[in-house]
Design a protein around this motif. Structure first.
Motif, mmCIF file in Angstrom:
data_model
loop_
_atom_site.group_PDB
_atom_site.id
_atom_site.type_symbol
_atom_site.label_atom_id
_atom_site.label_comp_id
_atom_site.label_asym_id
_atom_site.label_seq_id
_atom_site.Cartn_x
_atom_site.Cartn_y
_atom_site.Cartn_z
ATOM 1 N N LEU A 1 0.825 -1.215 0.000
ATOM 2 C CA LEU A 1 0.000 0.000 0.000
ATOM 3 C C LEU A 1 0.856 1.260 0.000
ATOM 4 C CD1 LEU A 1 -2.771 -1.142 2.482
ATOM 5 C CD2 LEU A 1 -2.920 -1.003 -0.014
ATOM 6 N N GLY A 2 1.998 1.221 0.676
ATOM 7 C CA GLY A 2 2.893 2.375 0.673
ATOM 8 C C GLY A 2 3.459 2.647 -0.703
ATOM 9 N N TYR A 3 3.841 1.595 -1.399
ATOM 10 C CA TYR A 3 4.395 1.758 -2.737
ATOM 11 C C TYR A 3 3.352 2.342 -3.682
ATOM 12 C CZ TYR A 3 6.117 0.682 -7.399
ATOM 13 O OH TYR A 3 6.500 0.777 -8.702
ATOM 14 N N GLY B 1 0.721 9.336 -5.576
ATOM 15 C CA GLY B 1 1.154 10.702 -5.297
ATOM 16 C C GLY B 1 2.041 11.260 -6.390
ATOM 17 N N GLN B 2 2.913 10.430 -6.938
ATOM 18 C CA GLN B 2 3.784 10.853 -8.030
ATOM 19 C C GLN B 2 2.963 11.176 -9.279
ATOM 20 O OE1 GLN B 2 6.454 7.807 -9.412
ATOM 21 N NE2 GLN B 2 7.944 9.294 -10.158
ATOM 22 N N THR B 3 1.964 10.350 -9.561
ATOM 23 C CA THR B 3 1.103 10.590 -10.725
ATOM 24 C C THR B 3 0.329 11.888 -10.575
ATOM 25 O OG1 THR B 3 0.880 8.206 -11.028
ATOM 26 C CG2 THR B 3 -0.741 9.595 -12.148
ATOM 27 N N ILE B 4 -0.192 12.131 -9.379
ATOM 28 C CA ILE B 4 -0.942 13.372 -9.129
ATOM 29 C C ILE B 4 -0.026 14.580 -9.266
ATOM 30 C CG2 ILE B 4 -2.145 14.693 -7.340
ATOM 31 C CD1 ILE B 4 -3.311 12.003 -6.378
ATOM 32 N N GLU B 5 1.201 14.459 -8.755
ATOM 33 C CA GLU B 5 2.166 15.556 -8.867
ATOM 34 C C GLU B 5 2.480 15.857 -10.334
ATOM 35 O OE1 GLU B 5 6.600 16.757 -7.187
ATOM 36 O OE2 GLU B 5 5.918 14.701 -7.048
#
Length: 95
Positions: free
Chosen positions: A73-75, A81-85
């Protein structure tokens, strides 16, 4: 009085210092890793011998499953989060 700095000598000194710093850091990281592994092995053997093997193995299995889900789940949370950024960066570039 100004002193003339030999650029080649200064460059070699910086490279020498950086090399020593990296060597020292890698040595310390390896040492810490070895200490952690040794501590884990010692504690595992001690707990295994002190408590019942069945309870100990049940605890290991439970913690292993929990660790897997935490990593999983962390990965994917990190990837989301990277995709949203990246999405927000693309929006900002378009404006």
């Amino acid at each position: 009085m100004k002193t003339k700095i030999n650029k080649d000598k200064a460059k070699k000194m910086v490279e020498k210092t950086a090399s020593k710093t990296i060597k020292f850091t890698t040595t310390i990281v390896k040492l810490i890793f070895i200490i952690i592994v040794a501590y884990t092995i010692i504690v595992t053997i001690w707990v295994f011998l002190k408590t019942g093997a069945e309870d100990f193995l049940t605890n290991i299995a439970t913690i292993s499953v929990g660790g897997f889900w935490a990593f999983f789940l962390g990965y994917f949370g990190w990837r989301m989060g990277q995709t949203i950024e990246e999405y927000f960066i693309q929006i900002k570039k378009k404006k």
